[in-house]
Design an enzyme around this catalytic site. Structure first.
Site, PDB file in Angstrom:
ATOM      1  CG  ASP A 115      -0.345  -0.251   2.544  1.00 56.56           C
ATOM      2  OD1 ASP A 115       0.889  -0.459   2.608  1.00 56.56           O
ATOM      3  OD2 ASP A 115      -1.071  -0.247   3.563  1.00 56.56           O
ATOM      4  CG  ASP A 143       6.323   5.567   6.463  1.00 59.36           C
ATOM      5  OD1 ASP A 143       6.650   6.717   6.194  1.00 59.36           O
ATOM      6  OD2 ASP A 143       5.964   5.233   7.613  1.00 59.36           O
ATOM      7  N   GLY A 180      10.669   2.372   4.380  1.00 53.78           N
ATOM      8  CA  GLY A 180      11.293   1.440   3.446  1.00 53.78           C
ATOM      9  C   GLY A 180      11.675   0.114   4.084  1.00 53.78           C
ATOM     10  CB  THR A 214       7.544  -3.100   5.096  1.00 53.39           C
ATOM     11  OG1 THR A 214       7.214  -2.523   6.350  1.00 53.39           O
ATOM     12  CG2 THR A 214       6.668  -4.316   4.826  1.00 53.39           C
ATOM     13  CG  LEU A 215       7.965  -2.725  -0.195  1.00 48.98           C
ATOM     14  CD1 LEU A 215       7.638  -1.583  -1.138  1.00 48.98           C
ATOM     15  CD2 LEU A 215       7.737  -4.063  -0.909  1.00 48.98           C
ATOM     16  CG  ASP A 254      -4.354  -0.269   9.280  1.00 49.00           C
ATOM     17  OD1 ASP A 254      -3.351  -0.186   8.552  1.00 49.00           O
ATOM     18  OD2 ASP A 254      -4.295  -0.652  10.462  1.00 49.00           O
TER      19      ASP A 254
HETATM   20  P1  IMP Z   1       7.666   1.099   6.067  1.00 49.47           P
HETATM   21  O1  IMP Z   1       8.198  -0.234   6.472  1.00 49.47           O
HETATM   22  O2  IMP Z   1       8.011   2.174   7.065  1.00 49.47           O
HETATM   23  O3  IMP Z   1       7.988   1.514   4.662  1.00 49.47           O
HETATM   24  O4  IMP Z   1       6.114   1.043   6.263  1.00 49.47           O
HETATM   25  C1  IMP Z   1       5.267   0.393   5.457  1.00 49.47           C
HETATM   26  C2  IMP Z   1       4.003   0.031   6.210  1.00 49.47           C
HETATM   27  O5  IMP Z   1       3.676   0.972   7.257  1.00 49.47           O
HETATM   28  C3  IMP Z   1       2.868   0.066   5.243  1.00 49.47           C
HETATM   29  O6  IMP Z   1       2.695  -1.198   4.641  1.00 49.47           O
HETATM   30  C4  IMP Z   1       1.707   0.479   6.111  1.00 49.47           C
HETATM   31  O7  IMP Z   1       1.069  -0.668   6.636  1.00 49.47           O
HETATM   32  C5  IMP Z   1       2.300   1.273   7.262  1.00 49.47           C
HETATM   33  N1  IMP Z   1       2.132   2.730   7.073  1.00 49.47           N
HETATM   34  C6  IMP Z   1       3.107   3.634   6.820  1.00 49.47           C
HETATM   35  N2  IMP Z   1       2.597   4.871   6.696  1.00 49.47           N
HETATM   36  C7  IMP Z   1       1.254   4.744   6.842  1.00 49.47           C
HETATM   37  C8  IMP Z   1       0.160   5.685   6.785  1.00 49.47           C
HETATM   38  O8  IMP Z   1       0.291   6.891   6.558  1.00 49.47           O
HETATM   39  N3  IMP Z   1      -1.078   5.143   6.965  1.00 49.47           N
HETATM   40  C9  IMP Z   1      -1.305   3.833   7.196  1.00 49.47           C
HETATM   41  N4  IMP Z   1      -0.316   2.921   7.245  1.00 49.47           N
HETATM   42  C10 IMP Z   1       0.957   3.375   7.078  1.00 49.47           C
HETATM   43 MG    MG Z   2      -1.084  -0.832   8.205  1.00 45.08          MG
END
Ligand code: IMP
Ligand code: MG
Length: 197
Positions: free
Chosen positions: A108, A111, A113, A115-116, A167
């Site tokens: 989705d 953010d 990075g 997770t990916l 969410d």
């Molecule tokens: P990352 O690992 O920080 O890139 O975060 C990715 C995950 O954080 C996404 O798959 C979302 O589930 C969650 N996330 C990050 N920002 C938001 C937001 O603004 N709204 C909802 N979920 C978010």
């Molecule tokens: Mg989420």
């Protein structure tokens, strides 16, 4: 009633809509074309990161005309407010054998990075022929690891957004648009405790 619960219509809890339903629909059609062109003459194996990518993937794959396979991976990231550490944990593995496949991982939002970058590392170990990533939203100013997606729906500012699969404490995923929740409904410490799928 628990503190994060709201009995109003979910759309009423949104302060500002930053991407509306029409813009999403239009962008998905062009993203589908970009993906068709990138994989022309091949089959793509889509891996959806659930729960967040459920709505996006459901709509996007219907804009893709090349053959595709679909599987899901479930990830849980526990945000630790104190240390700002995020460790995405895979809680449901994919079933497909990815060896030799052209894999497209879809989430989705990109953010920090974490997770990916973590998921792509795991999937690369499964020896796909190629591995690309696609996100609906990119909060590019928030990146804490060096990671960019190959396909991006929309670049957005650093705001906590909900809707269209995204969410807040598992709520608001059903909104047809993407919006910023009213400030009084945002409760970061509560959000930090939630498994973030
Ligand atoms: P990352 O690992 O920080 O890139 O975060 C990715 C995950 O954080 C996404 O798959 C979302 O589930 C969650 N996330 C990050 N920002 C938001 C937001 O603004 N709204 C909802 N979920 C978010
Ligand atoms: Mg989420």
């Amino acid at each position: 009633m628990r503190p994060t619960e709201s009995t109003s219509s979910p759309l009423e809890d949104v302060e500002t809509i930053i991407v509306d339903e029409i813009a999403i629909k239009k962008r998905l059609a062009s993203l589908g074309q970009e993906i068709d062109a990138a994989y022309e003459g091949r089959e793509v194996t889509v891996i959806a990161i659930i729960n967040g990518a459920i709505i996006f993937v459901a709509d996007l794959i219907r804009q893709i005309n090349i053959p595709l396979q679909l599987d899901c991976i479930r990830v849980s990231s526990y945000r630790d407010e104190a240390s700002h550490l995020q460790t995405p944990e895979i809680i449901d593995r994919i079933r497909l054998d990815l060896e030799g496949s052209d894999v497209l991982v879809i989430d989705d939002i990109l953010d920090t990075g974490h997770t990916l970058s973590h998921i792509t590392e795991i999937l690369l170990a499964m020896k796909p022929a190629s591995l690309k990533t696609c996100v609906l939203l990119d909060k590019h100013t928030r990146r804490s690891v060096d990671f960019e997606a190959d396909f991006v729906g929309f670049k957005i500012p650093d705001e906590f957004v909900v809707g269209y699969g995204l969410d807040f404490a598992e709520r608001y995923r059903q909104l047809p648009c993407i919006g910023v929740l009213k400030a009084e409904l945002q409760n970061p410490p509560e959000w930090a405790k939630q498994p973030d799928a």
